[in-house]
Scaffold this motif. Structure first.
Motif, PDB file in Angstrom:
ATOM      1  N   ALA A 164       0.853  -1.187   0.000  1.00 10.30           N
ATOM      2  CA  ALA A 164       0.000   0.000   0.000  1.00 10.30           C
ATOM      3  C   ALA A 164       0.887   1.235   0.000  1.00 10.30           C
ATOM      4  O   ALA A 164       1.974   1.240   0.596  1.00 10.30           O
ATOM      5  N   SER A 179      -7.314   0.344  11.047  1.00 16.74           N
ATOM      6  CA  SER A 179      -6.899  -0.300   9.813  1.00 16.74           C
ATOM      7  C   SER A 179      -6.313   0.735   8.856  1.00 16.74           C
ATOM      8  O   SER A 179      -6.432   1.947   9.065  1.00 16.74           O
ATOM      9  N   ASP A 202      -7.403   1.391   5.873  1.00 16.22           N
ATOM     10  CA  ASP A 202      -8.515   2.152   5.297  1.00 16.22           C
ATOM     11  C   ASP A 202      -9.039   3.190   6.277  1.00 16.22           C
ATOM     12  O   ASP A 202      -9.360   4.315   5.883  1.00 16.22           O
ATOM     13  N   ASP A 203      -9.154   2.802   7.563  1.00 17.53           N
ATOM     14  CA  ASP A 203      -9.580   3.764   8.590  1.00 17.53           C
ATOM     15  C   ASP A 203      -8.651   4.976   8.601  1.00 17.53           C
ATOM     16  O   ASP A 203      -9.114   6.128   8.608  1.00 17.53           O
ATOM     17  N   TYR A 247      -6.546   6.114   6.320  1.00 15.77           N
ATOM     18  CA  TYR A 247      -6.574   6.938   5.120  1.00 15.77           C
ATOM     19  C   TYR A 247      -7.814   7.841   5.102  1.00 15.77           C
ATOM     20  O   TYR A 247      -7.725   9.036   4.779  1.00 15.77           O
ATOM     21  N   GLU A 248      -8.982   7.278   5.431  1.00 17.10           N
ATOM     22  CA  GLU A 248     -10.196   8.088   5.441  1.00 17.10           C
ATOM     23  C   GLU A 248     -10.088   9.231   6.444  1.00 17.10           C
ATOM     24  O   GLU A 248     -10.498  10.367   6.166  1.00 17.10           O
ATOM     25  N   TYR A 258      -7.480  11.798   5.120  1.00 15.11           N
ATOM     26  CA  TYR A 258      -8.018  12.528   3.963  1.00 15.11           C
ATOM     27  C   TYR A 258      -8.935  13.662   4.423  1.00 15.11           C
ATOM     28  O   TYR A 258      -8.802  14.803   3.974  1.00 15.11           O
ATOM     29  N   LYS A 300      -4.273   7.283  -2.271  1.00 21.02           N
ATOM     30  CA  LYS A 300      -3.917   5.940  -1.799  1.00 21.02           C
ATOM     31  C   LYS A 300      -3.994   4.950  -2.942  1.00 21.02           C
ATOM     32  O   LYS A 300      -4.884   5.038  -3.799  1.00 21.02           O
ATOM     33  N   GLU A 331      -7.820  -7.083   5.809  1.00 16.31           N
ATOM     34  CA  GLU A 331      -7.537  -5.798   6.444  1.00 16.31           C
ATOM     35  C   GLU A 331      -6.125  -5.789   7.029  1.00 16.31           C
ATOM     36  O   GLU A 331      -5.648  -6.799   7.533  1.00 16.31           O
TER      37      GLU A 331
END
Length: 609
Positions: free
Chosen positions: A168, A218, A220-221, A223-224, A227, A241, A248
């Motif tokens: 990633a 995580s 994804d958590d 990054y959100e 952002y 990303k 995960e």
């Protein structure tokens, strides 16, 4: 976090070339990010920091970081520096000795980093790029052109790693956007973390990046969260990303939204009663749940709490009120919730104050996080002890955050550290603790978990009298929760009965053989029934049948009690019970079969011999 986790932070803020602006954020970025990643309560990474290194040293450290890894490893590489684009469109990371006209020789190519990520054996590799692309060039500098797009993600998504499970890349900005340090890149502004890294650190440290509140942050958590945070701070900067992951990737622990306990569901009979059409039966089930809520076994109490929450929302008003009243008893209730240490001489032994957590064990189980670095917390059986670091003089005011299974609370602390020689303000309730203070922990803010079931009671100091303390031993027994012993006791009794039945069977066989031999010696005038009675073979046979049957019945009771109250027994007690009942059953059944056959043989033989 059970896997091996490693992080490499590369931070360059000073450059020999005059055409590259000196950055103010990388040094602060490295310190803040190292703290949260290394914290065992948050990231639990092994962290290495490379600061203002040459291009050659950067390449050596990067390749060494990705080499000799295992599939279970998770790697995180963070760049905080200038990002430069060559005339051919290749992205480079600036080192302290980078010369813009000689990027291939004096900077680190993104292709080199991509090759290291592709060749590593680590299962997962994550790359954070907090690079200043457009801001890399001073005004009037002609050494490097800043036109065109960098397209950072395209530089790393060309070749996917062949050996690892996933990769990633998260970048602070893409194309030729600025990666802002605060609001601008002014030369005379004070050093502070960049917007991107500040969001990463804040999200991990506070747990706010745990968007789904599952106890883990995580990828994804994060990054959100980053952002949204970056876009709110500066609409001109857009984090991006790219990832190729299976499942995960958890980057950090989080306690956001309360502490997590793996609940043991309530017994099926109790759940059936909760769904009954009869009001009184449902009321009895709710009353039993209220009792289970106060149990010292936290998983059992948590299971009851979850069921009571459903009752409070879905049941008729009387039962909903009963459930809500029970749930109110497990809210965090620190006493006191405000502490004032008064005046404390600088460098003196830190005084301690106790805070008692009220309520049942589930209400006392919480995560304690000091919000200021001078606060110290030590868990106790009934709550916690709080003391302050007296190294820095001045007025101190701070909070200690408490997070439980149901809610959150705060303890406010005040103190005034005076220079040495100033008499302290008298404290009538100050405990007389002559124990030397513990050295302050390395982490500035240390998260503590208070678990009443795992913290032993403090040994009480015996009174200074000639008579021995008579109440010490009973108190120790009442402090402990005595585990139930019925199932193990019944299993032991079943085994004893089975062994007795087997012994009686051997005695029956021995005496029966003697009686048969005597009958054979008597000839025609003999009677086997009289011989068996004379040698006493019938009595042990009857005892064998009774004890064998009793062993099976008692063993069945033991297994039933174990199944009905499985959560009450320790693993050792449950395993021992199962072993004893199995052995008893294995002895009793064959013994009963042989005894019944012996009885049939007696009944048939006595009539004809």
């Amino acid at each position: 976090m059970t896997d091996s986790r490693h992080a490499l932070i590369i931070a360059n803020d000073r450059y020999a070339d005059q055409g590259l602006k000196k950055l103010k954020a990388p040094a602060q970025d490295a310190v803040a990010l190292e703290r949260v990643l290394h914290d065992p309560q948050i990231g639990d990474f092994e962290v290495e920091v490379v600061h203002n290194a040459s291009a050659d040293l950067m390449r050596r450290r990067i390749q060494g970081f990705f080499n000799d890894r295992r599939r279970a490893d998770t790697l995180l590489l963070h760049f905080s520096c200038h990002g430069l684009k060559s005339e051919s469109g290749e992205l480079y990371f600036a080192a302290s000795d980078t010369e813009p006209p000689l990027l291939a020789a004096t900077a680190v190519a993104s292709q080199f980093v991509r090759g290291c990520m592709s060749g590593t054996r680590a299962g997962r590799s994550v790359l954070f790029l907090d690079c200043c692309y457009g801001g890399a060039f001073s005004r009037g500098s002609a050494s490097v052109r800043a036109s065109g797009d960098v397209n950072v993600l395209e530089s790393f998504a060309k070749d996917e790693p062949a050996s690892g499970r996933g990769w990633a890349v998260i970048t602070a900005s893409d194309s030729m956007e600025y990666s802002f340090e605060g609001n601008e890149l002014a030369e005379n502004s004070a050093p502070r973390p960049s917007v991107f890294t500040h969001a990463v650190v804040e999200g991990l440290e506070t747990g706010e990046a745990d968007l789904d509140a599952d106890g883990n942050v995580s990828l994804d958590d994060l990054y959100e969260y980053v952002y949204r945070h970056v876009r709110e701070q500066n609409p001109h900067q857009t984090p991006k990303k790219a990832a190729e992951l299976q499942g995960e990737l958890h980057l950090a622990h989080s306690r956001r939204g309360g502490i997590k306990i793996v609940a043991i569901p309530s017994p099926s009979a109790l759940q059936t009663a909760l769904n009954s059409d009869e009001f009184l039966r449902r009321q009895g089930a709710v009353t039993e749940l209220c009792k289970r809520l106060r149990r010292p076994e936290l998983p059992v109490a948590e299971g009851a709490r979850q069921h009571l929450g459903e009752v409070a929302h879905n049941e008729v008003q009387p039962l909903a009120d009963l459930a809500a009243e029970a749930l109110s008893t497990i809210r965090l209730a620190p006493s006191p919730d405000r502490l004032d240490f008064g005046r404390i001489p600088r460098g003196s032994t830190p005084p301690r104050k106790s805070v008692i957590m009220q309520g049942p064990p589930l209400a006392r189980h919480c995560v304690v996080q000091p919000k200021q670095p001078w606060l110290r917390v030590d868990p106790t059986r009934d709550g916690m002890e709080i003391h302050v670091d007296t190294a820095t003089p001045g007025h101190l005011s701070g909070d200690i955050a408490l997070k439980g299974v149901a809610d959150e609370s705060v303890i406010h602390v005040e103190a005034e550290v005076t220079p040495a020689g100033v008499p302290p303000k008298p404290e009538p309730h100050l405990p007389n603790d002559s124990t030397p203070p513990k050295p302050p922990p390395d982490d500035k803010r240390r998260t503590v978990v208070i678990d009443p079931s795992r913290i032993p009671s403090k040994p009480k100091e015996p009174p200074k009298t000639t008579e021995p303390p008579k109440t010490t031993e009973p108190r120790k027994r009442t402090d402990r929760t005595t585990p139930p012993r019925r199932a193990p006791a019944l299993a032991g009794a079943a085994l004893a009965l089975a062994v007795t039945a087997l012994a009686m069977l051997f005695m029956t066989i021995q005496r029966g053989v003697v009686a048969v031999v005597a009958r054979a010696d008597a000839g025609v005038s003999g009677n086997v029934e009289n011989d068996i009675r004379e040698y006493g073979a019938l009595t042990p046979l009857i005892v064998c049948l009774i004890t064998g049957a009793a062993a099976l019945v008692v063993g069945a009771f033991a297994r039933h009690d174990l199944g009905a109250r499985r959560e009450d027994y320790t693993k050792r007690a449950a395993s021992g019970t199962q072993t004893l009942t199995s052995v008893a059953k294995g002895l009793a059944i064959p013994t009963l079969v042989l005894a019944v056959l012996a009885g049939i043989a007696y009944l048939v033989g006595s009539a004809h011999w």
